[in-house]
Motif scaffolding. Structure first.
Motif, PDB file in Angstrom:
ATOM      1  N   GLY A 140      80.288  95.922 -70.852  1.00 39.10           N
ATOM      2  CA  GLY A 140      79.757  95.859 -69.493  1.00 39.10           C
ATOM      3  C   GLY A 140      80.137  97.098 -68.717  1.00 39.10           C
ATOM      4  O   GLY A 140      80.703  98.058 -69.276  1.00 39.10           O
ATOM      5  N   GLY A 141      79.840  97.070 -67.423  1.00 37.96           N
ATOM      6  CA  GLY A 141      80.121  98.215 -66.561  1.00 37.96           C
ATOM      7  C   GLY A 141      81.617  98.456 -66.390  1.00 37.96           C
ATOM      8  O   GLY A 141      82.061  99.603 -66.275  1.00 37.96           O
ATOM      9  N   THR A 142      82.388  97.386 -66.362  1.00 35.77           N
ATOM     10  CA  THR A 142      83.833  97.525 -66.197  1.00 35.77           C
ATOM     11  C   THR A 142      84.423  98.314 -67.356  1.00 35.77           C
ATOM     12  O   THR A 142      85.177  99.282 -67.147  1.00 35.77           O
ATOM     13  CB  THR A 142      84.481  96.125 -66.108  1.00 35.77           C
ATOM     14  OG1 THR A 142      83.852  95.400 -65.053  1.00 35.77           O
ATOM     15  CG2 THR A 142      85.969  96.219 -65.856  1.00 35.77           C
ATOM     16  N   HIS A 176      82.049  99.993 -56.664  1.00 35.98           N
ATOM     17  CA  HIS A 176      82.264  98.640 -57.174  1.00 35.98           C
ATOM     18  C   HIS A 176      83.753  98.353 -57.358  1.00 35.98           C
ATOM     19  O   HIS A 176      84.537  99.253 -57.663  1.00 35.98           O
ATOM     20  CB  HIS A 176      81.541  98.505 -58.517  1.00 35.98           C
ATOM     21  CG  HIS A 176      81.504  97.107 -59.048  1.00 35.98           C
ATOM     22  ND1 HIS A 176      82.388  96.659 -59.995  1.00 35.98           N
ATOM     23  CD2 HIS A 176      80.696  96.061 -58.751  1.00 35.98           C
ATOM     24  CE1 HIS A 176      82.109  95.391 -60.270  1.00 35.98           C
ATOM     25  NE2 HIS A 176      81.091  95.014 -59.536  1.00 35.98           N
ATOM     26  N   SER A 178      85.297  97.198 -59.699  1.00 31.61           N
ATOM     27  CA  SER A 178      85.833  97.527 -61.026  1.00 31.61           C
ATOM     28  C   SER A 178      86.407  98.949 -61.067  1.00 31.61           C
ATOM     29  O   SER A 178      87.260  99.240 -61.906  1.00 31.61           O
ATOM     30  CB  SER A 178      84.756  97.372 -62.108  1.00 31.61           C
ATOM     31  OG  SER A 178      83.712  98.294 -61.919  1.00 31.61           O
ATOM     32  N   THR A 229      76.440  98.079 -55.451  1.00 36.98           N
ATOM     33  CA  THR A 229      76.147  96.691 -55.797  1.00 36.98           C
ATOM     34  C   THR A 229      75.808  95.896 -54.544  1.00 36.98           C
ATOM     35  O   THR A 229      74.946  95.028 -54.558  1.00 36.98           O
ATOM     36  CB  THR A 229      77.368  96.079 -56.504  1.00 36.98           C
ATOM     37  OG1 THR A 229      77.908  97.066 -57.389  1.00 36.98           O
ATOM     38  CG2 THR A 229      76.997  94.864 -57.307  1.00 36.98           C
ATOM     39  N   ASP A 254      78.752 105.831 -61.401  1.00 43.07           N
ATOM     40  CA  ASP A 254      78.642 104.424 -61.757  1.00 43.07           C
ATOM     41  C   ASP A 254      77.266 103.927 -61.319  1.00 43.07           C
ATOM     42  O   ASP A 254      77.023 103.668 -60.145  1.00 43.07           O
ATOM     43  CB  ASP A 254      79.759 103.627 -61.068  1.00 43.07           C
ATOM     44  CG  ASP A 254      79.701 102.150 -61.422  1.00 43.07           C
ATOM     45  OD1 ASP A 254      78.839 101.767 -62.239  1.00 43.07           O
ATOM     46  OD2 ASP A 254      80.519 101.380 -60.869  1.00 43.07           O
ATOM     47  N   ALA A 256      75.855 101.219 -62.861  1.00 39.65           N
ATOM     48  CA  ALA A 256      75.791  99.975 -63.647  1.00 39.65           C
ATOM     49  C   ALA A 256      74.587  99.142 -63.220  1.00 39.65           C
ATOM     50  O   ALA A 256      73.788  98.719 -64.055  1.00 39.65           O
ATOM     51  CB  ALA A 256      77.082  99.174 -63.483  1.00 39.65           C
ATOM     52  N   TYR A 257      74.453  98.932 -61.919  1.00 40.03           N
ATOM     53  CA  TYR A 257      73.292  98.176 -61.420  1.00 40.03           C
ATOM     54  C   TYR A 257      72.058  99.082 -61.274  1.00 40.03           C
ATOM     55  O   TYR A 257      70.977  98.780 -61.785  1.00 40.03           O
ATOM     56  CB  TYR A 257      73.656  97.504 -60.078  1.00 40.03           C
ATOM     57  CG  TYR A 257      72.491  97.312 -59.143  1.00 40.03           C
ATOM     58  CD1 TYR A 257      71.412  96.494 -59.487  1.00 40.03           C
ATOM     59  CD2 TYR A 257      72.463  97.952 -57.902  1.00 40.03           C
ATOM     60  CE1 TYR A 257      70.331  96.335 -58.611  1.00 40.03           C
ATOM     61  CE2 TYR A 257      71.390  97.788 -57.031  1.00 40.03           C
ATOM     62  CZ  TYR A 257      70.325  96.992 -57.389  1.00 40.03           C
ATOM     63  OH  TYR A 257      69.268  96.847 -56.542  1.00 40.03           O
ATOM     64  N   ASP A 283      74.347  99.529 -66.923  1.00 32.81           N
ATOM     65  CA  ASP A 283      74.401  98.203 -67.558  1.00 32.81           C
ATOM     66  C   ASP A 283      73.010  97.722 -67.958  1.00 32.81           C
ATOM     67  O   ASP A 283      72.254  97.243 -67.105  1.00 32.81           O
ATOM     68  CB  ASP A 283      74.955  97.167 -66.562  1.00 32.81           C
ATOM     69  CG  ASP A 283      76.459  96.975 -66.666  1.00 32.81           C
ATOM     70  OD1 ASP A 283      77.089  97.618 -67.522  1.00 32.81           O
ATOM     71  OD2 ASP A 283      76.985  96.163 -65.879  1.00 32.81           O
ATOM     72  N   HIS A 285      72.483  95.003 -69.205  1.00 31.41           N
ATOM     73  CA  HIS A 285      72.410  93.561 -68.886  1.00 31.41           C
ATOM     74  C   HIS A 285      72.140  93.309 -67.399  1.00 31.41           C
ATOM     75  O   HIS A 285      72.039  92.159 -66.984  1.00 31.41           O
ATOM     76  CB  HIS A 285      73.612  92.775 -69.408  1.00 31.41           C
ATOM     77  CG  HIS A 285      74.946  93.032 -68.747  1.00 31.41           C
ATOM     78  ND1 HIS A 285      76.134  92.807 -69.413  1.00 31.41           N
ATOM     79  CD2 HIS A 285      75.292  93.474 -67.527  1.00 31.41           C
ATOM     80  CE1 HIS A 285      77.149  93.082 -68.597  1.00 31.41           C
ATOM     81  NE2 HIS A 285      76.667  93.495 -67.455  1.00 31.41           N
ATOM     82  N   LYS A 286      72.018  94.355 -66.613  1.00 31.83           N
ATOM     83  CA  LYS A 286      71.596  94.139 -65.235  1.00 31.83           C
ATOM     84  C   LYS A 286      70.097  94.419 -65.083  1.00 31.83           C
ATOM     85  O   LYS A 286      69.308  93.508 -64.982  1.00 31.83           O
ATOM     86  CB  LYS A 286      72.426  94.997 -64.292  1.00 31.83           C
ATOM     87  CG  LYS A 286      73.783  94.341 -64.033  1.00 31.83           C
ATOM     88  CD  LYS A 286      74.634  95.104 -63.089  1.00 31.83           C
ATOM     89  CE  LYS A 286      75.918  94.333 -62.798  1.00 31.83           C
ATOM     90  NZ  LYS A 286      76.966  95.224 -62.281  1.00 31.83           N
TER      91      LYS A 286
HETATM   92  C1  PLP Z   1      78.195  95.120 -61.869  1.00 30.51           C
HETATM   93  C2  PLP Z   1      78.777  96.425 -61.615  1.00 30.51           C
HETATM   94  C3  PLP Z   1      79.930  96.846 -62.298  1.00 30.51           C
HETATM   95  C4  PLP Z   1      80.678  95.950 -63.237  1.00 30.51           C
HETATM   96  O1  PLP Z   1      79.925  95.751 -64.401  1.00 30.51           O
HETATM   97  P1  PLP Z   1      80.208  94.510 -65.357  1.00 30.51           P
HETATM   98  O2  PLP Z   1      79.099  94.612 -66.336  1.00 30.51           O
HETATM   99  O3  PLP Z   1      80.145  93.295 -64.489  1.00 30.51           O
HETATM  100  O4  PLP Z   1      81.543  94.710 -65.964  1.00 30.51           O
HETATM  101  C5  PLP Z   1      80.398  98.114 -62.058  1.00 30.51           C
HETATM  102  N1  PLP Z   1      79.785  98.926 -61.180  1.00 30.51           N
HETATM  103  C6  PLP Z   1      78.680  98.567 -60.497  1.00 30.51           C
HETATM  104  C7  PLP Z   1      78.042  99.533 -59.553  1.00 30.51           C
HETATM  105  C8  PLP Z   1      78.135  97.297 -60.698  1.00 30.51           C
HETATM  106  O5  PLP Z   1      77.042  96.931 -60.023  1.00 30.51           O
END
Ligand code: PLP
Length: 456
Positions: A140-142, A176, A178, A229, A254, A256-257, A283, A285-286
């Motif tokens: 995942g993103g973390t 985020h 994380s 996020t 980052d 991720a989203y 990510d 998965h997002k």
């Molecule tokens: C969701 C998110 C994360 C964390 O990702 P996970 O897949 O939940 O571990 C990190 N950074 C951003 C910007 C996110 O939206």
């Protein structure tokens, strides 16, 4: 003669029947939350010396347990960052499990890793990073953010001048959670620029100017966000890249989203400068319609990631042998044994083509614009800020924070929708407001209207 196990065939058919029902249903239930004690009273002891039997356990799942979950792909689940895995990806997630592939080393997982890399090439191409840049799928993103921070830190400490120093990174309060959590894991200090609106190179320079001499010495990386996020805000990546290049700082983004939106022509220009990053988190998965869990970390220079993450061990030496030549995903992120979790994404991309991804992401962006218009036309509702990417922050005039909480629980308990409140920093105060995040392209305008109607 092969022994045909009738029980196994029956269980397989039962599972496939359930899966077909799940993926072909047009409307799923939003499960009601229940306490652990209540669930225990309903299902009793299930892990016993002799087992309760697959059929019995499966029935417990269907009757009681499945019904307490909130599916992330429900069209009226607009909370946090929801998801919407394609049916093709879900099907290949089953194949990924059934194939028992160890995804750490090419020697054991060549075919699976090859497919992952095909999908990764497409993701890298969306960023415009230069030749040689590549990446690996993470949980995942973390995990992606941690892998990138550790790579940056190890690279920085290769310089004898910084050996043994505790590093420092700069990011903003829009980053985020994380990032802060992983800075703790990597034991690096962190400074947050106090702005939830987009971070710029000028703000970064101002912050750097306030550092002590020792802090400046220990500053090794900047983390920008490609779609926060909370509000979908993309930092000013070009001007931040400028500062990082001039000051010799690692530039991590980052996304991720927001990374999924790189495929959308209507917003691609907002990410200008992403190609100058040293590392990027995205990510699938997002907003790339993969099942959980599937993140990704991309690097400009893969060798630096390898220097930081490649594991040594006598029983692992065979994998480094000439005979095992190939791409070893374990070398570029924190995990050794890993699922080939990019495989479902590959199958889905191969099935649908990347144009379908473009359309599906554009639909999420369009839904945010539609929601914005409906909110503006509503006498009791106001936008807190213009929709950004697929996030919409809005207020119900006259509501206190507890009204939002009550409203969220009412809609959840009715099995109607999951929409959660958030806070937005307005000057020195935090305002509680409502938030939509659109991912599922099957969410309709009517869904949005019905949700807004519950705020009368
Ligand atoms: C969701 C998110 C994360 C964390 O990702 P996970 O897949 O939940 O571990 C990190 N950074 C951003 C910007 C996110 O939206």
């Amino acid at each position: 003669m092969h022994h045909i196990d009738i029980d196994l065939i029956e269980m397989t058919l039962d599972v496939m029947k359930y899966v077909i029902g799940r993926v072909s249903a047009t409307e799923h239930q939003i499960g009601k939350p229940r306490k652990s004690e209540d669930l225990k009273a309903l299902v009793g002891d299930t892990v016993t010396p002799k087992g309760v039997g697959g059929e019995y356990a499966f029935n417990l799942w269907k009757e009681h347990l499945a019904k307490t979950n909130v599916p992330v792909d429900h069209p009226r689940n607009l909370a946090f960052v929801p998801a919407s895995p394609t049916k093709a990806a879900i099907m290949f997630d089953l194949i990924t499990s059934a194939s028992s592939i160890h995804g750490a080393y090419w020697m054991e997982g060549a075919g699976g890793i090859f497919c992952e890399n095909e999908a990764m090439s497409w993701i890298v191409s969306l960023t415009g990073m230069p030749e040689g840049a590549f990446g690996v799928f993470t949980s995942g993103g973390t995990a992606a953010n941690l892998s990138a921070i550790v790579t940056a830190r190890e690279h920085w400490r290769e310089n004898a001048e910084f050996k043994g120093e505790k590093g420092l990174i700069i990011t903003s309060i829009g980053a985020h959670s994380s990032i802060k959590a992983m800075a703790k894991v990597a034991d690096v200090d962190i400074i947050l620029v106090d702005s939830e609106e987009h971070l710029t190179g000028a703000m970064l320079e101002e912050t750097i100017a306030t550092l002590t001499e020792h802090q400046r010495k220990c500053l090794f990386a900047v983390v920008a966000t490609g779609g926060t996020t909370n509000a979908g805000i993309i930092d000013d990546l070009s001007s931040i890249a400028e500062v990082c290049e001039a000051q010799n700082l690692w530039f991590h983004i980052d996304a991720a989203y927001g990374g999924g939106a790189l495929v959308a022509d209507s917003v691609r220009h907002l990410f200008k400068g992403i190609e100058r990053a040293d590392s990027i988190t995205i990510d699938p998965h997002k907003w790339m319609f993969s099942p959980y869990d599937c993140g990704a970390v991309l690097y400009r220079d893969m060798e630096l990631a390898k220097n930081a993450h490649s594991q040594q061990g006598s029983y692992l030496e065979i994998f480094k042998d000439e005979g095992a030549h190939g791409f070893n995903p374990t070398d570029y992120q924190i995990q050794l044994t890993r699922r080939v979790r990019g495989l479902p994404l590959w199958f889905s991309l191969a099935t649908h083509g990347t144009d379908r991804y473009k359309e599906a992401v554009e639909r999420g962006l369009e839904l945010a614009q539609i929601a914005g218009r409906l909110i503006e036309a509503h006498p009791k509702l106001e936008l807190v800020r213009e929709p950004s990417l697929s996030c919409v922050l809005y207020r119900r005039i006259g509501w206190e924070p507890e009204d939002y909480t009550h409203w969220t629980y009412e809609n959840h308990k009715k099995g109607f929708a999951l929409v959660t409140p958030t806070k937005w920093k307005n000057g020195d105060t935090f305002e509680t407001c409502s938030r939509f995040c659109f991912i599922n392209p099957d969410t309709t305008e009517r869904d949005i209207e019905m949700i807004l109607e519950t705020m009368e």
